[in-house]
Motif scaffolding. Structure first.
Motif, mmCIF file in Angstrom:
data_model
loop_
_atom_site.group_PDB
_atom_site.id
_atom_site.type_symbol
_atom_site.label_atom_id
_atom_site.label_comp_id
_atom_site.label_asym_id
_atom_site.label_seq_id
_atom_site.Cartn_x
_atom_site.Cartn_y
_atom_site.Cartn_z
ATOM 1 N N THR A 12 0.868 -1.186 0.000
ATOM 2 C CA THR A 12 0.000 0.000 0.000
ATOM 3 C C THR A 12 0.896 1.225 0.000
ATOM 4 O OG1 THR A 12 -0.037 -0.129 2.377
ATOM 5 C CG2 THR A 12 -2.057 -0.801 1.237
ATOM 6 N N VAL A 13 0.867 1.963 -1.041
ATOM 7 C CA VAL A 13 1.604 3.226 -1.076
ATOM 8 C C VAL A 13 0.725 4.233 -1.822
ATOM 9 C CG1 VAL A 13 3.680 4.406 -1.872
ATOM 10 C CG2 VAL A 13 3.843 2.081 -1.038
ATOM 11 N N PRO A 14 0.020 5.098 -1.077
ATOM 12 C CA PRO A 14 -0.899 6.040 -1.725
ATOM 13 C C PRO A 14 -0.237 6.845 -2.838
ATOM 14 C CG PRO A 14 -1.148 6.120 0.660
ATOM 15 C CD PRO A 14 0.009 5.220 0.392
ATOM 16 N N ARG A 15 1.046 7.208 -2.613
ATOM 17 C CA ARG A 15 1.760 8.011 -3.615
ATOM 18 C C ARG A 15 1.813 7.292 -4.969
ATOM 19 N NH1 ARG A 15 3.829 11.446 -6.634
ATOM 20 N NH2 ARG A 15 6.032 11.639 -6.988
ATOM 21 N N LEU A 16 1.902 5.960 -4.930
ATOM 22 C CA LEU A 16 1.996 5.200 -6.180
ATOM 23 C C LEU A 16 0.737 5.423 -7.034
ATOM 24 C CD1 LEU A 16 3.226 3.154 -8.101
ATOM 25 C CD2 LEU A 16 2.455 1.321 -6.595
ATOM 26 N N LEU A 17 -0.415 5.477 -6.377
ATOM 27 C CA LEU A 17 -1.654 5.646 -7.143
ATOM 28 C C LEU A 17 -1.754 7.035 -7.772
ATOM 29 C CD1 LEU A 17 -4.205 3.693 -4.930
ATOM 30 C CD2 LEU A 17 -3.252 3.027 -7.148
ATOM 31 N N THR A 18 -0.969 7.983 -7.279
ATOM 32 C CA THR A 18 -1.019 9.324 -7.889
ATOM 33 C C THR A 18 -0.142 9.405 -9.148
ATOM 34 O OG1 THR A 18 0.822 10.271 -6.628
ATOM 35 C CG2 THR A 18 -1.380 10.405 -5.619
ATOM 36 N N ILE A 19 0.814 8.488 -9.303
ATOM 37 C CA ILE A 19 1.663 8.547 -10.508
ATOM 38 C C ILE A 19 1.321 7.447 -11.516
ATOM 39 C CG2 ILE A 19 3.595 9.697 -9.343
ATOM 40 C CD1 ILE A 19 5.102 7.024 -9.338
ATOM 41 N N ALA A 20 0.577 6.408 -11.068
ATOM 42 C CA ALA A 20 0.284 5.280 -11.959
ATOM 43 C C ALA A 20 -0.758 5.663 -13.007
ATOM 44 C CB ALA A 20 -0.220 4.093 -11.145
ATOM 45 N N THR A 21 -0.679 4.994 -14.173
ATOM 46 C CA THR A 21 -1.684 5.212 -15.222
ATOM 47 C C THR A 21 -2.719 4.085 -15.229
ATOM 48 O OG1 THR A 21 -0.270 4.040 -16.820
ATOM 49 C CG2 THR A 21 -0.051 6.436 -16.716
ATOM 50 N N ASP A 22 -2.429 3.003 -14.509
ATOM 51 C CA ASP A 22 -3.304 1.834 -14.503
ATOM 52 C C ASP A 22 -3.019 1.070 -13.209
ATOM 53 O OD1 ASP A 22 -5.161 0.082 -15.455
ATOM 54 O OD2 ASP A 22 -3.916 -0.756 -17.056
ATOM 55 N N ALA A 23 -4.017 0.375 -12.666
ATOM 56 C CA ALA A 23 -3.762 -0.338 -11.407
ATOM 57 C C ALA A 23 -4.444 -1.696 -11.362
ATOM 58 C CB ALA A 23 -4.246 0.515 -10.234
ATOM 59 N N TYR A 24 -3.711 -2.643 -10.804
ATOM 60 C CA TYR A 24 -4.252 -3.979 -10.535
ATOM 61 C C TYR A 24 -4.098 -4.248 -9.043
ATOM 62 C CZ TYR A 24 -4.107 -5.313 -15.501
ATOM 63 O OH TYR A 24 -4.318 -5.405 -16.850
ATOM 64 N N VAL A 25 -5.114 -4.884 -8.460
ATOM 65 C CA VAL A 25 -4.986 -5.341 -7.079
ATOM 66 C C VAL A 25 -5.145 -6.862 -7.084
ATOM 67 C CG1 VAL A 25 -5.830 -5.147 -4.717
ATOM 68 C CG2 VAL A 25 -6.040 -3.181 -6.271
ATOM 69 N N LEU A 26 -4.125 -7.551 -6.608
ATOM 70 C CA LEU A 26 -4.183 -9.014 -6.535
ATOM 71 C C LEU A 26 -4.647 -9.445 -5.148
ATOM 72 C CD1 LEU A 26 -0.845 -10.207 -8.253
ATOM 73 C CD2 LEU A 26 -3.060 -9.676 -9.299
ATOM 74 N N SER A 27 -5.356 -10.555 -5.119
ATOM 75 C CA SER A 27 -5.753 -11.149 -3.852
ATOM 76 C C SER A 27 -5.720 -12.658 -4.010
ATOM 77 C CB SER A 27 -7.168 -10.684 -3.479
ATOM 78 O OG SER A 27 -7.608 -11.369 -2.340
ATOM 79 N N ARG A 28 -4.923 -13.313 -3.185
ATOM 80 C CA ARG A 28 -4.798 -14.776 -3.221
ATOM 81 C C ARG A 28 -4.637 -15.328 -4.633
ATOM 82 N NH1 ARG A 28 -7.663 -16.981 1.682
ATOM 83 N NH2 ARG A 28 -8.176 -15.154 2.889
ATOM 84 N N GLY A 29 -3.758 -14.704 -5.391
ATOM 85 C CA GLY A 29 -3.423 -15.233 -6.706
ATOM 86 C C GLY A 29 -4.406 -14.935 -7.816
ATOM 87 N N THR A 30 -5.369 -14.049 -7.554
ATOM 88 C CA THR A 30 -6.297 -13.658 -8.624
ATOM 89 C C THR A 30 -6.359 -12.119 -8.701
ATOM 90 O OG1 THR A 30 -8.200 -13.608 -7.151
ATOM 91 C CG2 THR A 30 -7.756 -15.708 -8.258
ATOM 92 N N VAL A 31 -6.878 -11.611 -9.816
ATOM 93 C CA VAL A 31 -7.041 -10.157 -9.946
ATOM 94 C C VAL A 31 -8.369 -9.768 -9.286
ATOM 95 C CG1 VAL A 31 -7.352 -8.231 -11.542
ATOM 96 C CG2 VAL A 31 -5.703 -10.035 -12.079
ATOM 97 N N ALA A 32 -8.270 -9.055 -8.145
ATOM 98 C CA ALA A 32 -9.483 -8.631 -7.432
ATOM 99 C C ALA A 32 -10.024 -7.332 -8.026
ATOM 100 C CB ALA A 32 -9.190 -8.445 -5.949
ATOM 101 N N ILE A 33 -9.124 -6.452 -8.452
ATOM 102 C CA ILE A 33 -9.527 -5.166 -9.038
ATOM 103 C C ILE A 33 -8.581 -4.826 -10.184
ATOM 104 C CG2 ILE A 33 -9.889 -2.684 -8.626
ATOM 105 C CD1 ILE A 33 -10.064 -3.277 -5.632
ATOM 106 N N HIS A 34 -9.138 -4.374 -11.300
ATOM 107 C CA HIS A 34 -8.351 -3.750 -12.368
ATOM 108 C C HIS A 34 -9.083 -2.472 -12.728
ATOM 109 C CE1 HIS A 34 -7.066 -3.567 -16.843
ATOM 110 N NE2 HIS A 34 -6.352 -2.761 -16.098
#
Ligand SMILES: Nc1ncnc2c1ncn2[C@@H]1O[C@H](COP(=O)(O)OP(=O)(O)OP(=O)(O)O)[C@@H](O)[C@H]1O
Ligand SMILES: [Mg+2]
Length: 250
Positions: free
Chosen positions: A211-233
């Motif tokens: 978790t790094v809030p700063r990363l979300l301010t510079i990223a152009t796209d985001a994926y969140v993994l949970s237990r080996g699957t994509v929980a959020i794209h």
């Protein structure tokens, strides 16, 4: 007609992972049917709690799984028209993928500059030019060029390993938890440098973090993994702290 069709077609992503599953030791499931894209020139945030599969995905792309008795057991990973599954990591590196693993691996008894020279083996002809370029991005490394890498602080060592990866002029830079153990000021400095590299050099970048809030301010796209699957794209601006908490606690 053809021009219209071309204009309507989305550009192919630089990296496309489709239905990728990974197992360790033939049994432990670490990723299950992951779809993961890195568009040309993107800066992708790869988020997830401990054990979510971030490092595994990066190692699968870079061909490093066999060193840990891991294997891509399903799916395909295409990087710029090249299949990474079962390819030798050196071949994947030569194609333009650079993985900066957590742990800040460098030659501790060698100086900063010697480490940079060693990392330029892939493209020796441009070593001097690239050394000057990475010193522009990381002025602190220029100041410390004669210091043994083993005496650098955590943040300085992180900058060195990113700079070493840049010496090979990668098309895709994979950074595994670069902020680990750094002070907020150092995290900011590292991310600022990565953002400049991304913007100026046009390299595509994937940054794995918990978790790094700063990363979300510079990223152009985001994926969140949970237990080996994509929980959020989703677009980074659409991912909230609450949503991350929910995924991390699930
Ligand atoms: N070498 C290995 N051998 C066996 N299982 C492993 C190995 N490496 C990772 N795993 C397992 O694979 C899963 C994904 O681990 P991975 O290291 O990819 O997660 P991560 O998201 O990078 O976590 P962290 O934030 O702690 O670095 C976990 O269940 C982990 O225990
Ligand atoms: Mg990890």
């Amino acid at each position: 007609m053809r021009a219209e069709a071309q204009a309507g077609a989305a550009a192919a992503p630089l990296l496309a992972a489709r239905g990728v599953s990974v197992h360790y030791e033939g049994a432990i499931s670490a990723l299950e049917h992951i779809d993961f894209d890195v568009p040309q020139g993107a800066l992708v945030a790869l988020l997830g709690a401990n054990g979510a599969g971030k490092t595994t995905l990066m190692k699968a792309i870079a061909g490093m799984l066999p060193f840990e008795r891991g294997e891509v057991t399903a799916g395909e990973i295409d990087f710029d028209g090249f299949s990474c599954v079962r390819a030798h990591p050196a071949k994947i590196t030569r194609r333009g993928v650079a993985l900066v693993q957590d742990g800040r691996q460098c030659f501790r008894s060698m100086t900063v500059e010697e480490n940079l020279r060693a990392a330029a083996l892939l493209k020796p002809a441009r070593a001097r030019e690239m050394t000057d370029l990475v010193y522009d991005y990381f002025p602190m490394l220029r100041e410390m060029h004669a210091r043994a890498a083993g005496f650098l602080s955590g943040g300085q060592a992180q900058m060195l390993v990113i700079a070493m990866a840049l010496m090979g002029q990668p098309k895709l830079l994979l950074l595994d938890e670069p902020s680990l153990g750094l002070s907020p000021v150092m995290v900011q400095a590292v991310f600022d440098a990565v953002e400049r590299v991304h913007r100026d050099l046009g390299a595509s970048v994937v940054i794995a973090e918990q978790t790094v809030p700063r990363l979300l301010t510079i990223a152009t796209d985001a994926y969140v993994l949970s237990r080996g699957t994509v929980a959020i794209h989703a677009a980074p601006s659409q991912i909230t702290e609450d949503e991350l908490q929910r995924v991390y606690l699930s």
